[in-house]
Design a protein around this motif. Structure first.
Motif, PDB file in Angstrom:
ATOM      1  N   UNK A 171       0.828  -1.217   0.000  1.00  0.00           N
ATOM      2  CA  UNK A 171       0.000   0.000   0.000  1.00  0.00           C
ATOM      3  C   UNK A 171       0.860   1.264   0.000  1.00  0.00           C
ATOM      4  N   UNK A 172       1.956   1.244   0.746  1.00  0.00           N
ATOM      5  CA  UNK A 172       2.800   2.445   0.791  1.00  0.00           C
ATOM      6  C   UNK A 172       3.391   2.769  -0.585  1.00  0.00           C
ATOM      7  N   UNK A 173       3.567   1.740  -1.411  1.00  0.00           N
ATOM      8  CA  UNK A 173       4.093   2.006  -2.757  1.00  0.00           C
ATOM      9  C   UNK A 173       3.006   2.545  -3.689  1.00  0.00           C
ATOM     10  N   UNK A 174       1.761   2.082  -3.498  1.00  0.00           N
ATOM     11  CA  UNK A 174       0.660   2.713  -4.256  1.00  0.00           C
ATOM     12  C   UNK A 174       0.642   4.203  -3.912  1.00  0.00           C
ATOM     13  N   UNK A 175       0.787   4.478  -2.618  1.00  0.00           N
ATOM     14  CA  UNK A 175       0.765   5.874  -2.166  1.00  0.00           C
ATOM     15  C   UNK A 175       1.924   6.673  -2.766  1.00  0.00           C
ATOM     16  N   UNK A 176       3.080   6.039  -2.895  1.00  0.00           N
ATOM     17  CA  UNK A 176       4.235   6.752  -3.454  1.00  0.00           C
ATOM     18  C   UNK A 176       3.984   7.110  -4.919  1.00  0.00           C
ATOM     19  N   UNK A 177       3.372   6.183  -5.672  1.00  0.00           N
ATOM     20  CA  UNK A 177       3.051   6.498  -7.072  1.00  0.00           C
ATOM     21  C   UNK A 177       1.965   7.580  -7.145  1.00  0.00           C
ATOM     22  N   UNK A 178       0.988   7.511  -6.238  1.00  0.00           N
ATOM     23  CA  UNK A 178      -0.048   8.556  -6.237  1.00  0.00           C
ATOM     24  C   UNK A 178       0.590   9.927  -5.975  1.00  0.00           C
ATOM     25  N   UNK A 195       5.493  -4.704  -7.063  1.00  0.00           N
ATOM     26  CA  UNK A 195       6.870  -4.619  -6.575  1.00  0.00           C
ATOM     27  C   UNK A 195       7.519  -5.984  -6.518  1.00  0.00           C
ATOM     28  N   UNK A 196       6.705  -7.021  -6.743  1.00  0.00           N
ATOM     29  CA  UNK A 196       7.233  -8.383  -6.704  1.00  0.00           C
ATOM     30  C   UNK A 196       6.256  -9.298  -7.427  1.00  0.00           C
ATOM     31  N   UNK A 197       6.713 -10.476  -7.781  1.00  0.00           N
ATOM     32  CA  UNK A 197       5.854 -11.487  -8.415  1.00  0.00           C
ATOM     33  C   UNK A 197       6.313 -12.837  -7.889  1.00  0.00           C
ATOM     34  N   UNK A 198       5.440 -13.493  -7.104  1.00  0.00           N
ATOM     35  CA  UNK A 198       5.838 -14.728  -6.415  1.00  0.00           C
ATOM     36  C   UNK A 198       4.765 -15.793  -6.557  1.00  0.00           C
ATOM     37  N   UNK A 199       5.194 -17.048  -6.574  1.00  0.00           N
ATOM     38  CA  UNK A 199       4.216 -18.146  -6.510  1.00  0.00           C
ATOM     39  C   UNK A 199       3.690 -18.218  -5.070  1.00  0.00           C
ATOM     40  N   UNK A 200       2.505 -18.817  -4.882  1.00  0.00           N
ATOM     41  CA  UNK A 200       1.990 -18.900  -3.502  1.00  0.00           C
ATOM     42  C   UNK A 200       2.918 -19.690  -2.579  1.00  0.00           C
ATOM     43  N   UNK A 201       3.624 -20.669  -3.140  1.00  0.00           N
ATOM     44  CA  UNK A 201       4.580 -21.420  -2.318  1.00  0.00           C
ATOM     45  C   UNK A 201       5.705 -20.509  -1.831  1.00  0.00           C
ATOM     46  N   UNK A 202       6.162 -19.624  -2.708  1.00  0.00           N
ATOM     47  CA  UNK A 202       7.216 -18.681  -2.304  1.00  0.00           C
ATOM     48  C   UNK A 202       6.701 -17.701  -1.246  1.00  0.00           C
ATOM     49  N   UNK A 203       5.445 -17.287  -1.406  1.00  0.00           N
ATOM     50  CA  UNK A 203       4.854 -16.383  -0.403  1.00  0.00           C
ATOM     51  C   UNK A 203       4.770 -17.103   0.941  1.00  0.00           C
ATOM     52  N   UNK A 204       4.285 -18.356   0.916  1.00  0.00           N
ATOM     53  CA  UNK A 204       4.148 -19.114   2.168  1.00  0.00           C
ATOM     54  C   UNK A 204       5.508 -19.292   2.840  1.00  0.00           C
ATOM     55  N   UNK A 205       6.536 -19.553   2.033  1.00  0.00           N
ATOM     56  CA  UNK A 205       7.881 -19.743   2.611  1.00  0.00           C
ATOM     57  C   UNK A 205       8.378 -18.442   3.234  1.00  0.00           C
ATOM     58  N   UNK A 257      12.478   4.172  -6.846  1.00  0.00           N
ATOM     59  CA  UNK A 257      13.575   3.299  -6.393  1.00  0.00           C
ATOM     60  C   UNK A 257      13.297   2.572  -5.079  1.00  0.00           C
ATOM     61  N   UNK A 258      12.406   3.100  -4.245  1.00  0.00           N
ATOM     62  CA  UNK A 258      12.142   2.440  -2.953  1.00  0.00           C
ATOM     63  C   UNK A 258      11.049   1.375  -3.057  1.00  0.00           C
ATOM     64  N   UNK A 259      10.579   1.097  -4.266  1.00  0.00           N
ATOM     65  CA  UNK A 259       9.519   0.094  -4.481  1.00  0.00           C
ATOM     66  C   UNK A 259       9.896  -1.217  -3.774  1.00  0.00           C
ATOM     67  N   UNK A 260       8.977  -1.707  -2.923  1.00  0.00           N
ATOM     68  CA  UNK A 260       9.322  -2.841  -2.058  1.00  0.00           C
ATOM     69  C   UNK A 260       9.071  -4.200  -2.704  1.00  0.00           C
ATOM     70  N   UNK A 261      10.008  -5.116  -2.493  1.00  0.00           N
ATOM     71  CA  UNK A 261       9.741  -6.533  -2.759  1.00  0.00           C
ATOM     72  C   UNK A 261       8.909  -7.057  -1.580  1.00  0.00           C
ATOM     73  N   UNK A 262       8.405  -8.291  -1.725  1.00  0.00           N
ATOM     74  CA  UNK A 262       7.626  -8.861  -0.619  1.00  0.00           C
ATOM     75  C   UNK A 262       8.515  -9.019   0.619  1.00  0.00           C
ATOM     76  N   UNK A 263       9.758  -9.437   0.405  1.00  0.00           N
ATOM     77  CA  UNK A 263      10.680  -9.612   1.539  1.00  0.00           C
ATOM     78  C   UNK A 263      10.905  -8.277   2.252  1.00  0.00           C
TER      79      UNK A 263
END
Ligand SMILES: NC(=O)c1ccc[n+]([C@@H]2O[C@H](COP(=O)([O-])OP(=O)(O)OC[C@H]3O[C@@H](n4cnc5c(N)ncnc54)[C@H](OP(=O)(O)O)[C@@H]3O)[C@@H](O)[C@H]2O)c1
Length: 290
Positions: A171-178, A195-205, A257-263
């Motif tokens: 959400x904070x990155x949506x706000x930064x683009x706004x 800011x990221x693209x992950x499989x659900x298994x990667x998200x769960x891990x 540049x501060x766009x966040x990955x899931x990690x």
């Protein structure tokens, strides 16, 4: 940047993040809500608060009067009784008539493919003649805090097929683009946000590592989700049939540049919120996880 921006949805996820970001950047914020009691935190943070209803022309015209900018977000599938197209177009009309200089519309990923209401509002805005930015957020990282999309019964349960890489945005990155939109850096642009693209298994891990509890991924049958909300089910069907939607995350990161990955989101805010959620929902864990 001390101009006034009317922020709709200010008591909600996106509008709240946008309001806080604009205040931090030095803008004046007029937070719209149907019930000012819900906006006490924003008022304490320095926002002005206005009572209004997206479906009511008079209140929206009054709210837009004198604003430099408008952030437009609509409740969507969680408010099926509301007319998103009518309200979206109404806000464009009242903003144009009030002489608003910039409107930032928050739409959604692939609006042109399966979000007919948002696509219609996008086209109306683009044809309106007023300076605009359209943001199409992908799935919010914060959705994992919501049992409907996230951690439930001791597992991560969504309707996503295991091989699909889901695009995610904080959400904070949506706000930064706004904020960039109001600063005039994205005039006339339509940006799909991830800011990221992950499989659900990667998200769960990643979540398991962040909260210190092993959380497996279990695919929710699409019909189970359809019973809760047919529009959500439609969205997951789209994602399952389009496992790699073409969003250029590197290009977005060049803009932001501060766009966040899931990690990074987990590290900065998500992990603490997930742990707090588990604290109140221990009954959702399996005996082996307690
Ligand atoms: N979740 C996702 O992953 C995702 C991804 C892309 C796009 N989206 C889209 O995001 C939108 C929802 O945004 P969100 O999650 O930020 O919202 P949210 O947290 O659900 O909050 C809804 C906001 O809308 C306001 N609202 C509802 N009806 C209103 C009305 N008639 N008049 C004035 N304000 C009204 C509420 O304000 P009050 O109650 O204070 O009046 C509240 O601030 C939906 O259109 C959805 O399709 C979601």
């Amino acid at each position: 940047m001390n101009e006034l921006v009317l922020v709709t949805g200010a008591t909600g996820q996106q509008g709240g993040a946008v309001a806080r970001r604009l205040l931090a950047d030095g803008w004046r914020v007029l937070a719209l809500t149907r019930d000012p009691a819900r906006a006490r935190d924003l008022a304490a943070a320095g926002a002005e608060v206005v009572r209004g209803d997206l479906e009511d022309e008079a209140s929206m015209a009054a709210a837009a009067a004198g604003a430099y900018g408008v952030f437009s977000v609509h409740p969507g599938p969680l408010a099926p009784g509301q007319d998103e197209v009518r309200a979206g177009k109404l806000l464009v009309d009242v903003a144009r008539r009030a002489g608003v200089r910039r409107l930032v519309y928050s739409s959604a990923l692939a609006a042109d493919v399966f979000q007919a209401a948002k696509w219609e509002v996008e086209q109306y805005l683009a044809a309106s003649g007023m300076p605009y930015t359209i943001l199409r957020p992908s799935s919010f990282m914060e959705n994992y805090l919501n049992p409907l999309f996230g951690l439930r019964d001791g597992a991560l349960r969504t309707a996503l097929a295991p091989h699909v890489r889901q695009q995610l945005i904080a959400l904070d990155d949506i706000a930064a683009f706004a904020a960039d939109g109001f600063a005039g850096r994205l005039d006339g642009r339509t940006l799909t946000l991830a800011g990221d693209a992950l499989t659900p298994g990667e998200v769960a891990a990643a979540i398991s590592a962040a909260i210190g509890v092993t959380v497996p991924y279990e695919q929710l049958p699409i019909d189970e989700l359809r019973r809760v909300n047919p529009r959500f089910a439609q969205g997951y069907e789209y994602l399952n049939n389009n496992p790699e939607p073409p969003v250029d995350i590197a290009a977005l990161r060049a803009l932001q540049p501060a766009l966040m990955t899931f990690a990074q989101w987990l590290e900065q805010t998500g992990s603490a919120q997930l742990k707090a959620g588990f604290g109140v929902a221990k009954k959702n864990l399996r005996p082996s996880q307690k």
